[in-house]
Design a protein around this motif. Structure first.
Motif, PDB file in Angstrom:
ATOM      1  N   GLY A 329       0.798  -1.223   0.000  1.00 33.05           N
ATOM      2  CA  GLY A 329       0.000   0.000   0.000  1.00 33.05           C
ATOM      3  C   GLY A 329       0.829   1.269   0.000  1.00 33.05           C
ATOM      4  O   GLY A 329       0.370   2.326   0.435  1.00 33.05           O
ATOM      5  N   ILE A 330       2.072   1.192  -0.510  1.00 27.23           N
ATOM      6  CA  ILE A 330       2.971   2.340  -0.431  1.00 27.23           C
ATOM      7  C   ILE A 330       3.202   2.966  -1.816  1.00 27.23           C
ATOM      8  O   ILE A 330       3.884   3.977  -1.938  1.00 27.23           O
ATOM      9  CB  ILE A 330       4.297   1.900   0.240  1.00 27.23           C
ATOM     10  N   GLY A 331       2.663   2.342  -2.875  1.00 22.56           N
ATOM     11  CA  GLY A 331       2.758   2.938  -4.208  1.00 22.56           C
ATOM     12  C   GLY A 331       3.656   2.220  -5.201  1.00 22.56           C
ATOM     13  O   GLY A 331       3.933   2.751  -6.276  1.00 22.56           O
ATOM     14  N   LYS A 332       4.090   0.997  -4.897  1.00 17.50           N
ATOM     15  CA  LYS A 332       4.985   0.283  -5.813  1.00 17.50           C
ATOM     16  C   LYS A 332       4.292  -0.030  -7.134  1.00 17.50           C
ATOM     17  O   LYS A 332       4.839   0.226  -8.207  1.00 17.50           O
ATOM     18  CB  LYS A 332       5.491  -1.015  -5.156  1.00 17.50           C
ATOM     19  N   SER A 333       3.085  -0.565  -7.033  1.00 13.24           N
ATOM     20  CA  SER A 333       2.366  -0.898  -8.274  1.00 13.24           C
ATOM     21  C   SER A 333       1.980   0.369  -9.028  1.00 13.24           C
ATOM     22  O   SER A 333       1.956   0.381 -10.256  1.00 13.24           O
ATOM     23  CB  SER A 333       1.123  -1.727  -7.964  1.00 13.24           C
ATOM     24  N   THR A 334       1.698   1.436  -8.289  1.00  8.08           N
ATOM     25  CA  THR A 334       1.381   2.709  -8.939  1.00  8.08           C
ATOM     26  C   THR A 334       2.567   3.187  -9.782  1.00  8.08           C
ATOM     27  O   THR A 334       2.398   3.615 -10.924  1.00  8.08           O
ATOM     28  CB  THR A 334       1.011   3.766  -7.875  1.00  8.08           C
TER      29      THR A 334
HETATM   30  P1  ADP Z   1       1.739  -1.257  -3.422  1.00  9.32           P
HETATM   31  O1  ADP Z   1       1.944  -1.806  -4.795  1.00  9.32           O
HETATM   32  O2  ADP Z   1       2.974  -0.681  -2.815  1.00  9.32           O
HETATM   33  O3  ADP Z   1       1.080  -2.234  -2.498  1.00  9.32           O
HETATM   34  P2  ADP Z   1      -0.256   0.457  -4.687  1.00  9.32           P
HETATM   35  O4  ADP Z   1       0.472   1.326  -5.641  1.00  9.32           O
HETATM   36  O5  ADP Z   1      -1.015  -0.684  -5.249  1.00  9.32           O
HETATM   37  O6  ADP Z   1       0.725  -0.018  -3.519  1.00  9.32           O
HETATM   38  O7  ADP Z   1      -1.295   1.327  -3.867  1.00  9.32           O
HETATM   39  C1  ADP Z   1      -0.911   2.438  -3.054  1.00  9.32           C
HETATM   40  C2  ADP Z   1      -2.178   3.079  -2.456  1.00  9.32           C
HETATM   41  O8  ADP Z   1      -2.950   3.661  -3.492  1.00  9.32           O
HETATM   42  C3  ADP Z   1      -3.083   2.101  -1.739  1.00  9.32           C
HETATM   43  O9  ADP Z   1      -3.619   2.740  -0.608  1.00  9.32           O
HETATM   44  C4  ADP Z   1      -4.159   1.808  -2.763  1.00  9.32           C
HETATM   45  O10 ADP Z   1      -5.376   1.492  -2.119  1.00  9.32           O
HETATM   46  C5  ADP Z   1      -4.258   3.129  -3.494  1.00  9.32           C
HETATM   47  N1  ADP Z   1      -4.675   2.970  -4.902  1.00  9.32           N
HETATM   48  C6  ADP Z   1      -4.017   2.225  -5.833  1.00  9.32           C
HETATM   49  N2  ADP Z   1      -4.616   2.327  -7.029  1.00  9.32           N
HETATM   50  C7  ADP Z   1      -5.684   3.157  -6.850  1.00  9.32           C
HETATM   51  C8  ADP Z   1      -6.706   3.661  -7.728  1.00  9.32           C
HETATM   52  N3  ADP Z   1      -6.745   3.329  -9.010  1.00  9.32           N
HETATM   53  N4  ADP Z   1      -7.632   4.474  -7.177  1.00  9.32           N
HETATM   54  C9  ADP Z   1      -7.594   4.821  -5.881  1.00  9.32           C
HETATM   55  N5  ADP Z   1      -6.661   4.384  -5.013  1.00  9.32           N
HETATM   56  C10 ADP Z   1      -5.708   3.555  -5.488  1.00  9.32           C
END
Ligand code: ADP
Ligand code: ADP
Ligand code: MG
Length: 544
Positions: A329-334
């Protein structure tokens, strides 16, 4: 034939060169003619955590079903009604005698955490609180809920919580019970390293409660966590689907070392042709490689103040493997999605023209199509001897080529998705959590495949993962995320391994030492002499 089945082996099992002595005896259980046979059982020990290390399909669950009295072992004779007296006879005078005696006298309460937590919402309809309250047999539920950070989802429907939350709920539900024997089939899927270490500590705590004499048995594929968690270890080997052997208990250190070496000493058994080795010292400052891409500072936020991410601009070098670590939940996938172009950053431009081959964290390959058809649509190399050696074999695809994509298990989908990602022609390969759903042997093989692919193709690779052994074996440099999960995240520039590991582990308050014999990293006991010394020196991973 492999020497076990009377007729030709229906599983095309490997050739066993030196038949281990276990296999000349009758199995503990055989499901039927030419069906899977299990040799050996793990020995639960009161007050201790016993680990089982081995691939899937090798009989671990079968062994546990026997120890939980869900099946009566038939000692290889599937033609007759099995009975516990015969089993007790067989184990008389062994360490298992007491356990089996108590089990058959109805004096053994068992609590189990299932392997696939994703199934829980299909079996349970209701809120987290409703599920957990039924399990609170020791009056420790509140403590577990806080330690595992479940409080925020207590009033959510079970079918609405994330995989990582489900895993922690399942752990709490199991550990809240008042049992003599706890069986935990994998504790780390969907969890980040901090959560993995926390889960391990809670299991140890329960075992160490002197008065209760509880035995814990844990199957785990994350070697750093298994090493931290277990007091002794059974290695399981054999031919998945055909037969499995559970060895006598080994010390955790020896068990993991022998497993990595690919050779079991007492059993005189080679289980893998090649050894897995770690670099003991920080890799030297990598020589200036060409720059593949430079990216600027980036910012991204979701909703109104829900989550925001800041990324420090940096460079990715040609032909490097960049590891990416940080909590859930820290933004890696983002960040991965910003690189691939599916998320446009609020601030900062990513206008590079790179071909990126991306394996997302949540894999979507659900077309009604066979695996071989799917993979041959991706690469012309499909089926070439080169592709077979580099991709199909290490990812164990041959056995599933004819299956439909829609029928694949989690681990099978992961292997097909990794293969598909590596099979594309690209400048940058980006893999989000490749270790998820893979068993220990598949992780080892997938790591080798990714690493070898990068070297042979001068390919640049970015890998997001929580398995520290996988990151260690793969990465040349590290990008570290920190911040407050689900609130704000910050990504560092890519750093050298030593600096990156120090940043990452200081945040987690965990230090590693090196195994004297093999150089593999091992988590230090908190507040041990080494732990304190390394923290003072600021060396969390590559101890001086
Ligand atoms: P990680 O890959 O590090 O676990 P993510 O990048 O998936 O983290 O997500 C980081 C935060 O952004 C999380 O709190 C997630 O719920 C939120 N988030 C991710 N994608 C979206 C989206 N499309 N809309 C709203 N919130 C999102
Ligand atoms: P693991 O837990 O190591 O993944 P399992 O004990 O679940 O392994 O399964 C070992 C093998 O036994 C698998 O090939 C599985 O298909 C087979 N098996 C499991 N249950 C049965 C059964 N009831 N009848 C026949 N074969 C079974
Ligand atoms: Mg992610």
């Amino acid at each position: 034939t492999c020497g076990i089945c009377v007729e030709k082996c229906p599983f095309d099992a490997i050739e066993i060169i030196n038949l281990p002595s276990e296999l000349t005896e009758d199995p503990v259980h055989r499901y039927g003619e030419n069906a899977f046979s299990l040799y050996g059982l793990p020995v639960p020990e009161p007050g201790k955590v016993t680990g089982i290390l081995g691939p899937n399909g090798i009989g671990k669950s079968t062994a546990v079903r026997a120890l939980a009295e869900e099946i009566v072992p038939n000692l290889g004779d599937y033609s007759q009604e099995p009975n516990w007296d015969a089993v007790l006879d067989r184990y008389r005078g062994t360490e298992l005698q007491n356990y089996i005696k108590r089990l058959t006298e109805g004096d053994m309460a068992v609590a189990k955490k299932p392997q696939y937590v994703d199934q829980i919402p299909k079996q349970f309809d209701g809120k987290t609180r409703d599920l957990l309250e039924r399990t609170d047999e020791r009056g420790e539920l509140d403590y577990l809920v806080d330690e595992l950070s479940i409080r925020p989802v207590m009033d959510q429907d079970i079918d609405s919580i994330s995989g990582g939350e489900l895993q922690r709920v399942a752990l709490a539900a199991t550990l809240a019970r008042d049992a003599d024997f706890y069986f935990l089939d994998e504790i780390t899927p969907y969890l980040d390293i901090g959560q993995r270490v926390k889960a391990a500590r809670l299991i140890q705590e329960l075992a160490e409660d002197d008065e209760a004499d509880r035995s814990m048995l844990v199957v785990e594929h994350d070697l750093a966590i298994l090493d931290l968690l277990a007091d002794s270890l059974h290695v399981a080997y054999g031919e998945p689907g055909a037969f499995g052997v559970v060895t006598d208990p080994k010390s955790v250190r020896n068990g993991i070392n022998e497993y990595l070496k690919g050779y079991l000493t007492n059993e005189n058994m080679r289980i893998r042709p090649n050894a897995i080795t770690f670099e003991e010292h920080a890799p030297r400052e990598t020589t200036a490689r060409d720059v593949l891409v430079e990216y600027p500072d980036l910012k991204q936020s979701y909703g109104e103040g829900e989550f925001s991410l800041e990324v420090e601009g940096g460079t990715i070098r040609q032909s490097e493997v960049l590891g990416i670590v940080g909590p859930n939940g820290i933004g890696k996938s983002t960040l991965a999605q910003m690189f691939t172009g599916s998320v446009a950053p609020d601030e900062g431009d990513l206008d590079f023209r790179l071909d990126i081959s991306y394996k997302p964290q949540y894999i979507e390959i659900d077309q009604p199509m066979r695996v071989d058809t799917f993979l041959s649509s991706i690469t012309d190399d499909f089926g070439s001897s080169y592709w077979n050696t580099e991709v199909a074999q290490p990812l164990q695809l041959n056995r599933i080529m004819e299956q439909q994509l829609t029928d694949l298990s989690g681990g099978e989908r992961q292997r097909v998705a990794i293969a598909a990602c590596l099979s594309k022609d690209a400048d940058l390969y980006l893999l989000d959590e490749p270790s998820a759903h893979l068993d220990v042997e598949q992780r080892v093989q997938a790591t080798t495949a990714i690493r070898r692919y990068a070297e042979n193709h001068d390919a640049t690779v970015m890998v997001i993962d929580h398995d520290i052994y996988m990151i260690d074996l793969l990465a040349d440099r590290l990008m570290v995320f920190d911040g407050e999960p689900a609130e704000h995240g910050h990504a560092s520039q890519p750093q050298e391994m030593r600096a990156g590991m120090n940043d990452f582990l200081a945040d987690l308050d965990i230090t590693f030492r090196r195994d004297e014999r093999t150089g593999r990293p091992r988590i230090n006991k908190p507040d041990s002499q080494l732990d304190r010394q390394q923290k003072k020196q600021g060396e969390y991973y590559y101890a001086p």
